[in-house]
Design a protein around this motif. Structure first.
Motif, PDB file in Angstrom:
ATOM      1  N   HIS A  72       0.835  -1.205   0.000  1.00 35.40           N
ATOM      2  CA  HIS A  72       0.000   0.000   0.000  1.00 35.40           C
ATOM      3  C   HIS A  72       0.870   1.255   0.000  1.00 35.40           C
ATOM      4  O   HIS A  72       0.624   2.204  -0.753  1.00 35.40           O
ATOM      5  N   LEU A  73       1.878   1.262   0.877  1.00 36.94           N
ATOM      6  CA  LEU A  73       2.710   2.449   1.035  1.00 36.94           C
ATOM      7  C   LEU A  73       3.569   2.712  -0.193  1.00 36.94           C
ATOM      8  O   LEU A  73       3.733   3.862  -0.619  1.00 36.94           O
ATOM      9  N   ALA A  74       4.104   1.656  -0.777  1.00 38.77           N
ATOM     10  CA  ALA A  74       4.881   1.813  -2.007  1.00 38.77           C
ATOM     11  C   ALA A  74       3.995   2.298  -3.150  1.00 38.77           C
ATOM     12  O   ALA A  74       4.414   3.128  -3.973  1.00 38.77           O
ATOM     13  N   SER A  75       2.762   1.812  -3.199  1.00 37.43           N
ATOM     14  CA  SER A  75       1.824   2.222  -4.245  1.00 37.43           C
ATOM     15  C   SER A  75       1.460   3.694  -4.112  1.00 37.43           C
ATOM     16  O   SER A  75       1.328   4.404  -5.107  1.00 37.43           O
ATOM     17  N   ALA A  76       1.291   4.149  -2.884  1.00 37.35           N
ATOM     18  CA  ALA A  76       0.941   5.551  -2.656  1.00 37.35           C
ATOM     19  C   ALA A  76       2.038   6.487  -3.138  1.00 37.35           C
ATOM     20  O   ALA A  76       1.767   7.591  -3.625  1.00 37.35           O
ATOM     21  N   GLU A  77       3.281   6.040  -3.030  1.00 38.51           N
ATOM     22  CA  GLU A  77       4.414   6.881  -3.415  1.00 38.51           C
ATOM     23  C   GLU A  77       4.877   6.634  -4.850  1.00 38.51           C
ATOM     24  O   GLU A  77       5.718   7.363  -5.373  1.00 38.51           O
ATOM     25  N   GLY A  78       4.351   5.597  -5.480  1.00 33.87           N
ATOM     26  CA  GLY A  78       4.718   5.309  -6.868  1.00 33.87           C
ATOM     27  C   GLY A  78       6.053   4.612  -7.039  1.00 33.87           C
ATOM     28  O   GLY A  78       6.677   4.714  -8.091  1.00 33.87           O
ATOM     29  N   TYR A  79       6.481   3.843  -6.030  1.00 32.13           N
ATOM     30  CA  TYR A  79       7.780   3.163  -6.098  1.00 32.13           C
ATOM     31  C   TYR A  79       7.627   1.822  -6.808  1.00 32.13           C
ATOM     32  O   TYR A  79       7.330   0.792  -6.195  1.00 32.13           O
ATOM     33  N   LEU A  80       7.829   1.852  -8.105  1.00 30.69           N
ATOM     34  CA  LEU A  80       7.582   0.672  -8.939  1.00 30.69           C
ATOM     35  C   LEU A  80       8.483  -0.501  -8.577  1.00 30.69           C
ATOM     36  O   LEU A  80       8.003  -1.639  -8.435  1.00 30.69           O
ATOM     37  N   GLU A  81       9.788  -0.285  -8.451  1.00 31.72           N
ATOM     38  CA  GLU A  81      10.698  -1.402  -8.198  1.00 31.72           C
ATOM     39  C   GLU A  81      10.459  -2.032  -6.832  1.00 31.72           C
ATOM     40  O   GLU A  81      10.568  -3.254  -6.671  1.00 31.72           O
ATOM     41  N   ILE A  82      10.121  -1.223  -5.849  1.00 30.92           N
ATOM     42  CA  ILE A  82       9.795  -1.769  -4.529  1.00 30.92           C
ATOM     43  C   ILE A  82       8.518  -2.594  -4.624  1.00 30.92           C
ATOM     44  O   ILE A  82       8.427  -3.689  -4.057  1.00 30.92           O
ATOM     45  N   ALA A  83       7.535  -2.092  -5.349  1.00 22.34           N
ATOM     46  CA  ALA A  83       6.295  -2.847  -5.529  1.00 22.34           C
ATOM     47  C   ALA A  83       6.571  -4.193  -6.208  1.00 22.34           C
ATOM     48  O   ALA A  83       6.005  -5.220  -5.814  1.00 22.34           O
ATOM     49  N   LYS A  84       7.447  -4.209  -7.201  1.00 20.12           N
ATOM     50  CA  LYS A  84       7.780  -5.463  -7.879  1.00 20.12           C
ATOM     51  C   LYS A  84       8.387  -6.466  -6.891  1.00 20.12           C
ATOM     52  O   LYS A  84       8.058  -7.658  -6.914  1.00 20.12           O
TER      53      LYS A  84
END
Length: 241
Positions: A72-84
């Motif tokens: 959720h937190l990575a998505s809110a900030e737009g951190y694509l590589e962390i989300a992956k």
């Protein structure tokens, strides 16, 4: 959270993390909802995130006091590589909703993080169909946040008539919302889709056209009326019985 571990997460220090690995064990217990993985995911520290996931991948499932996972937190900030990285460990976290009823796809769409949204949709398209509070779809969320490009991306992947014309608990479709907000670009895009029903009525018995005055006083209203009428939109009183 143990101060040293918190500081390491804030700084994104992988070396400090390695020295403090025994402290990670306590975060697998329910009494510690906020984890170093949450902190690092929110702040964009990819190397730190990856190191935590190597040693404690189960932390990807933890939610904080607001029901938010690291994803959720990575998505809110737009951190694509962390989300992956988080999705590789546990792709099902894309389905988990926070206390506001939003999963990571909802959040990415509302923020307009297109690359991340595309990754989430490719990982689990079904998560895009999860309803939010007030029986709203992710498409309602896009319209409310005026995210046209996110709306386009999602409608390319989900094109069935029922979902595109789904009514929230007020009986409003996405076309109702866009029309009421005078979002000309979104209305023009929606009326270009053959799957959008321009004459759906909401709980008040109004079609999208009913939400505009009959004597349009501004250019936005005029453009929207013209766009709707090109698709043979009518006011509810004029609909054939």
């Amino acid at each position: 959270m143990e101060r040293r571990l918190y500081d390491a997460a804030v700084q994104g220090s992988k070396n400090s993390l390695l020295d403090l690995l025994p402290l990670l064990d306590r975060f697998t217990m329910d009494c510690y909802p906020d984890t170093p993985l949450h902190v690092a995911s929110m702040l964009g520290h990819l190397e730190f995130v990856n190191e935590v996931l190597v040693h404690k991948p189960e932390l990807a499932k933890k939610v904080d006091s607001r029901g938010s996972s690291p994803l959720h937190l990575a998505s809110a900030e737009g951190y694509l590589e962390i989300a992956k990285s988080l999705l590789r460990v546990n792709p099902d976290m894309s389905l988990v909703c926070d206390i506001d009823g939003r999963n990571p796809l909802h959040i990415a769409a509302m923020k307009g993080h297109l690359g991340l949204l595309r990754e989430l949709v490719d990982t689990n398209l079904w998560a895009a169909r999860v309803l939010m509070k007030h029986d709203e779809t992710i498409l309602h969320a896009c319209v409310r946040c005026n995210q046209l490009e996110a709306l386009k991306l999602l409608m390319e992947r989900i094109s069935d008539h029922v979902f595109l014309n789904y009514k929230n608990d007020g009986g409003n479709t996405i076309l109702h919302l866009a029309t009421a907000a005078k979002q000309t670009e979104i209305v023009n895009f929606l009326t270009s889709s053959p799957s959008i029903d321009v004459n759906c009525v909401n709980k008040d018995g109004c079609t999208a056209l009913d939400l505009l005055s009959q004597n349009q006083r501004d250019t936005k209203e005029k453009e929207i009326v013209e766009s709707l009428q090109r698709k043979e939109a009518t006011r509810a009183k004029d609909k054939p019985v």
